[in-house]
Design a protein around this motif. Structure first.
Motif, PDB file in Angstrom:
ATOM      1  N   LYS A  12       0.824  -1.215   0.000  1.00 24.95           N
ATOM      2  CA  LYS A  12       0.000   0.000   0.000  1.00 24.95           C
ATOM      3  C   LYS A  12       0.857   1.264   0.000  1.00 24.95           C
ATOM      4  O   LYS A  12       0.401   2.310  -0.439  1.00 24.95           O
ATOM      5  CB  LYS A  12      -0.939   0.005   1.198  1.00 24.95           C
ATOM      6  CG  LYS A  12      -2.064  -0.999   1.066  1.00 24.95           C
ATOM      7  CD  LYS A  12      -2.925  -1.003   2.316  1.00 24.95           C
ATOM      8  CE  LYS A  12      -4.052  -1.979   2.198  1.00 24.95           C
ATOM      9  NZ  LYS A  12      -5.280  -1.382   1.720  1.00 24.95           N
ATOM     10  N   PRO A  15       5.095   0.390  -3.966  1.00 24.20           N
ATOM     11  CA  PRO A  15       4.656  -0.363  -5.148  1.00 24.20           C
ATOM     12  C   PRO A  15       5.570  -1.531  -5.521  1.00 24.20           C
ATOM     13  O   PRO A  15       5.128  -2.470  -6.169  1.00 24.20           O
ATOM     14  CB  PRO A  15       4.642   0.692  -6.257  1.00 24.20           C
ATOM     15  CG  PRO A  15       4.494   1.993  -5.560  1.00 24.20           C
ATOM     16  CD  PRO A  15       5.207   1.811  -4.244  1.00 24.20           C
ATOM     17  N   LEU A  18       4.322  -4.936  -4.695  1.00 24.80           N
ATOM     18  CA  LEU A  18       3.308  -5.551  -5.553  1.00 24.80           C
ATOM     19  C   LEU A  18       3.913  -6.702  -6.353  1.00 24.80           C
ATOM     20  O   LEU A  18       3.247  -7.701  -6.611  1.00 24.80           O
ATOM     21  CB  LEU A  18       2.686  -4.520  -6.488  1.00 24.80           C
ATOM     22  CG  LEU A  18       1.784  -3.488  -5.822  1.00 24.80           C
ATOM     23  CD1 LEU A  18       1.356  -2.442  -6.828  1.00 24.80           C
ATOM     24  CD2 LEU A  18       0.580  -4.148  -5.183  1.00 24.80           C
ATOM     25  N   GLU A  54      -5.631  -4.403  -7.409  1.00 19.40           N
ATOM     26  CA  GLU A  54      -6.747  -3.587  -6.943  1.00 19.40           C
ATOM     27  C   GLU A  54      -7.262  -4.089  -5.594  1.00 19.40           C
ATOM     28  O   GLU A  54      -7.566  -3.287  -4.706  1.00 19.40           O
ATOM     29  CB  GLU A  54      -7.878  -3.594  -7.968  1.00 19.40           C
ATOM     30  CG  GLU A  54      -7.563  -2.800  -9.212  1.00 19.40           C
ATOM     31  CD  GLU A  54      -8.612  -2.940 -10.300  1.00 19.40           C
ATOM     32  OE1 GLU A  54      -9.468  -3.849 -10.215  1.00 19.40           O
ATOM     33  OE2 GLU A  54      -8.582  -2.142 -11.251  1.00 19.40           O
ATOM     34  N   TYR A  57      -4.957  -2.982  -2.750  1.00 16.64           N
ATOM     35  CA  TYR A  57      -5.113  -1.574  -2.389  1.00 16.64           C
ATOM     36  C   TYR A  57      -6.426  -1.314  -1.655  1.00 16.64           C
ATOM     37  O   TYR A  57      -6.497  -0.457  -0.782  1.00 16.64           O
ATOM     38  CB  TYR A  57      -5.037  -0.671  -3.622  1.00 16.64           C
ATOM     39  CG  TYR A  57      -3.632  -0.395  -4.066  1.00 16.64           C
ATOM     40  CD1 TYR A  57      -2.708   0.178  -3.217  1.00 16.64           C
ATOM     41  CD2 TYR A  57      -3.225  -0.717  -5.353  1.00 16.64           C
ATOM     42  CE1 TYR A  57      -1.410   0.443  -3.633  1.00 16.64           C
ATOM     43  CE2 TYR A  57      -1.932  -0.453  -5.778  1.00 16.64           C
ATOM     44  CZ  TYR A  57      -1.036   0.116  -4.917  1.00 16.64           C
ATOM     45  OH  TYR A  57       0.242   0.368  -5.327  1.00 16.64           O
ATOM     46  N   GLN A  58      -7.474  -2.053  -1.990  1.00 14.97           N
ATOM     47  CA  GLN A  58      -8.786  -1.812  -1.394  1.00 14.97           C
ATOM     48  C   GLN A  58      -9.001  -2.553  -0.078  1.00 14.97           C
ATOM     49  O   GLN A  58      -9.864  -2.175   0.702  1.00 14.97           O
ATOM     50  CB  GLN A  58      -9.888  -2.225  -2.378  1.00 14.97           C
ATOM     51  CG  GLN A  58      -9.924  -1.366  -3.607  1.00 14.97           C
ATOM     52  CD  GLN A  58     -10.883  -1.894  -4.658  1.00 14.97           C
ATOM     53  OE1 GLN A  58     -11.524  -2.907  -4.471  1.00 14.97           O
ATOM     54  NE2 GLN A  58     -10.979  -1.197  -5.772  1.00 14.97           N
TER      55      GLN A  58
END
Length: 76
Positions: A12, A15, A18, A54, A57-58
């Protein structure tokens, strides 16, 4: 190897993490690709990775229940 909670938390704000998250799920994505039309493999693989990013991040890491809260929620 770092656990998924830590990777998502760090992703978060960093990057680069990720990449670690994607690597963690790569075997599962590759397994799913075997069930797919060869013409769609690249697109579907990319879409799954986008969904993974996604979701990371959510996802609200602060709302993860502790053991006892989880147990009480699903108590019969």
């Amino acid at each position: 190897m770092t656990d998924m909670y830590t990777i998502v938390k760090r992703a978060k704000v960093d990057p680069e993490m990720l990449t670690e998250l994607i690597k963690m799920f790569e075997p599962k994505v590759n397994q799913l690709m075997k069930r797919t039309n060869p013409n769609d493999m690249a697109d579907l693989s990319q879409e799954l990775k986008i969904m993974l990013i996604e979701s990371a991040y959510q996802y609200d890491l602060d709302s993860i229940p502790g053991f006892w809260e989880f147990k009480d929620k699903y108590k019969s």
